[in-house]
Design a protein around this motif. Structure first.
Motif, PDB file in Angstrom:
ATOM      1  N   ALA A  48      13.969  32.372  11.507  1.00 30.96           N
ATOM      2  CA  ALA A  48      14.019  30.956  11.149  1.00 30.96           C
ATOM      3  C   ALA A  48      15.426  30.419  11.365  1.00 30.96           C
ATOM      4  O   ALA A  48      16.414  31.088  11.053  1.00 30.96           O
ATOM      5  CB  ALA A  48      13.603  30.754   9.690  1.00 30.96           C
ATOM      6  N   VAL A  49      15.504  29.202  11.897  1.00 34.25           N
ATOM      7  CA  VAL A  49      16.798  28.551  12.099  1.00 34.25           C
ATOM      8  C   VAL A  49      16.629  27.055  11.904  1.00 34.25           C
ATOM      9  O   VAL A  49      15.645  26.461  12.363  1.00 34.25           O
ATOM     10  CB  VAL A  49      17.375  28.867  13.499  1.00 34.25           C
ATOM     11  CG1 VAL A  49      16.478  28.342  14.604  1.00 34.25           C
ATOM     12  CG2 VAL A  49      18.795  28.335  13.632  1.00 34.25           C
ATOM     13  N   HIS A  50      17.536  26.445  11.174  1.00 36.18           N
ATOM     14  CA  HIS A  50      17.523  24.995  10.979  1.00 36.18           C
ATOM     15  C   HIS A  50      18.266  24.301  12.121  1.00 36.18           C
ATOM     16  O   HIS A  50      19.395  24.681  12.450  1.00 36.18           O
ATOM     17  CB  HIS A  50      18.195  24.609   9.660  1.00 36.18           C
ATOM     18  CG  HIS A  50      17.342  24.835   8.456  1.00 36.18           C
ATOM     19  ND1 HIS A  50      17.213  26.080   7.867  1.00 36.18           N
ATOM     20  CD2 HIS A  50      16.563  23.975   7.732  1.00 36.18           C
ATOM     21  CE1 HIS A  50      16.397  25.973   6.825  1.00 36.18           C
ATOM     22  NE2 HIS A  50      15.988  24.726   6.716  1.00 36.18           N
ATOM     23  N   ALA A  51      17.626  23.301  12.703  1.00 33.35           N
ATOM     24  CA  ALA A  51      18.338  22.426  13.624  1.00 33.35           C
ATOM     25  C   ALA A  51      19.170  21.428  12.834  1.00 33.35           C
ATOM     26  O   ALA A  51      20.257  21.025  13.262  1.00 33.35           O
ATOM     27  CB  ALA A  51      17.350  21.701  14.532  1.00 33.35           C
ATOM     28  N   ARG A  52      18.659  21.049  11.672  1.00 29.77           N
ATOM     29  CA  ARG A  52      19.425  20.187  10.758  1.00 29.77           C
ATOM     30  C   ARG A  52      18.901  20.402   9.345  1.00 29.77           C
ATOM     31  O   ARG A  52      17.783  20.856   9.144  1.00 29.77           O
ATOM     32  CB  ARG A  52      19.312  18.707  11.150  1.00 29.77           C
ATOM     33  CG  ARG A  52      17.926  18.108  10.983  1.00 29.77           C
ATOM     34  CD  ARG A  52      17.932  16.604  11.267  1.00 29.77           C
ATOM     35  NE  ARG A  52      16.669  15.990  10.914  1.00 29.77           N
ATOM     36  CZ  ARG A  52      15.607  15.922  11.701  1.00 29.77           C
ATOM     37  NH1 ARG A  52      15.663  16.436  12.921  1.00 29.77           N
ATOM     38  NH2 ARG A  52      14.496  15.342  11.286  1.00 29.77           N
TER      39      ARG A  52
END
Length: 289
Positions: A48-52
């Motif tokens: 999982a990775v947040h773009a914002r």
């Protein structure tokens, strides 16, 4: 916070993994809202990775802060939640375990050190996954497969880096072989019957594999070392003279040091010292004349 206002985006293929994106205002992201029914079976690892956005990641009772481009690798079979504190966009990449080519302990390590922000791989992999999520629909199958292979290779390198960090987290061993802070932590909690390799590793932010390696270098196991220390403390307390007071109850002493089963305690004590706890107490607890 509610998940009702989130806007899931249709999953997109990327070779053998699939990317799923969810976006919206502050809310709680849980597996049912972002993972397809096939996930959660124990066969997938999710990156999982947040773009914002800023969020608190919750899993296995731990709460960890993560922000844009911080990597979180999680086991889809273990309940989790992202508590999103502001407007967010979150990308999740599901990878079958067998594709990773990692053993169970390496996967466990990847899923327990969060978030991944340091080293040479995490700063590359976060932006890569964000960009792949944005461009996946326009890629050819061949291009998607090649990129998927690159992602899997980077995850393997990330696991190797995590292993190095894991070993460093224990610090330098003392003359007895075990790191001082590890020794001190266990000694302070000998009376806790919930003291386990998992709880020790979690507190020190390492994997159980690295913990076991530290004790193996000492020629023992975590469980044996804890038992030996508990028996030593029981032996010391049972031998302590207490003028004017009744002799200490054997079962109470054992329980105080984390051993709840009197029969087990008696067998283990006798195996270690050649006497039953009661015989040891009666011989040694008499006050000196």
């Amino acid at each position: 916070m509610s998940s009702a206002t989130m806007t899931p985006i249709t999953p997109r293929p990327l070779g053998f993994p699939r990317i799923r994106t969810v976006a919206g205002p502050p809310s709680v992201v849980v597996p049912a809202s972002v993972l397809p029914p096939a996930a959660g079976t124990g066969d997938e690892v999710v990156v999982a990775v947040h773009a914002r956005g800023l969020a608190s990641f919750v899993q296995r009772g731990e709460v960890l802060a993560c922000g844009p481009l911080d990597l979180v690798v999680l086991d889809a079979a273990v309940p989790f939640a992202f508590h999103e504190a502001e407007d967010f966009e979150l990308h999740l990449l599901g990878v079958p375990r067998h594709v990773l080519g990692l053993d169970r302990l390496d996967v466990e390590l990847l899923c327990r050190l969060h978030p991944h922000t340091r080293g040479t791989v995490a700063p590359l992999l976060g932006p890569l996954l964000r960009d792949l999520a944005a461009t996946a629909p326009g890629r050819s199958p061949r291009s998607a497969e090649q990129l998927a292979a690159c992602v899997v290779g980077l995850l393997g390198t990330l696991a190797a880096e995590a292993g190095l960090h894991d070993a460093d987290a224990l610090g330098t061993g003392d003359r007895h072989g075990l790191p001082p802070r590890l020794r001190a932590y266990v000694n302070e909690r000998l009376g806790d019957r919930d003291l386990t390799p998992e709880s020790i590793a979690t507190h020190h932010h390492i994997s159980t594999r690295s913990l076991h390696k530290a004790f193996a270098a000492e020629g023992t196991t975590v469980g044996r070392w804890i038992q030996r220390r508990r028996l030593e403390e029981c032996r010391r307390e049972l031998a302590r003279p207490q003028p004017g007071r009744p002799r200490p109850a054997v079962a109470a002493v054992a329980k105080r040091w984390g051993i709840a089963n009197p029969a087990y305690f008696s067998r283990a004590f006798r195996a270690a010292y050649g006497l039953t706890p009661t015989a040891w107490r009666d011989v040694r607890a008499e006050p000196e004349a």
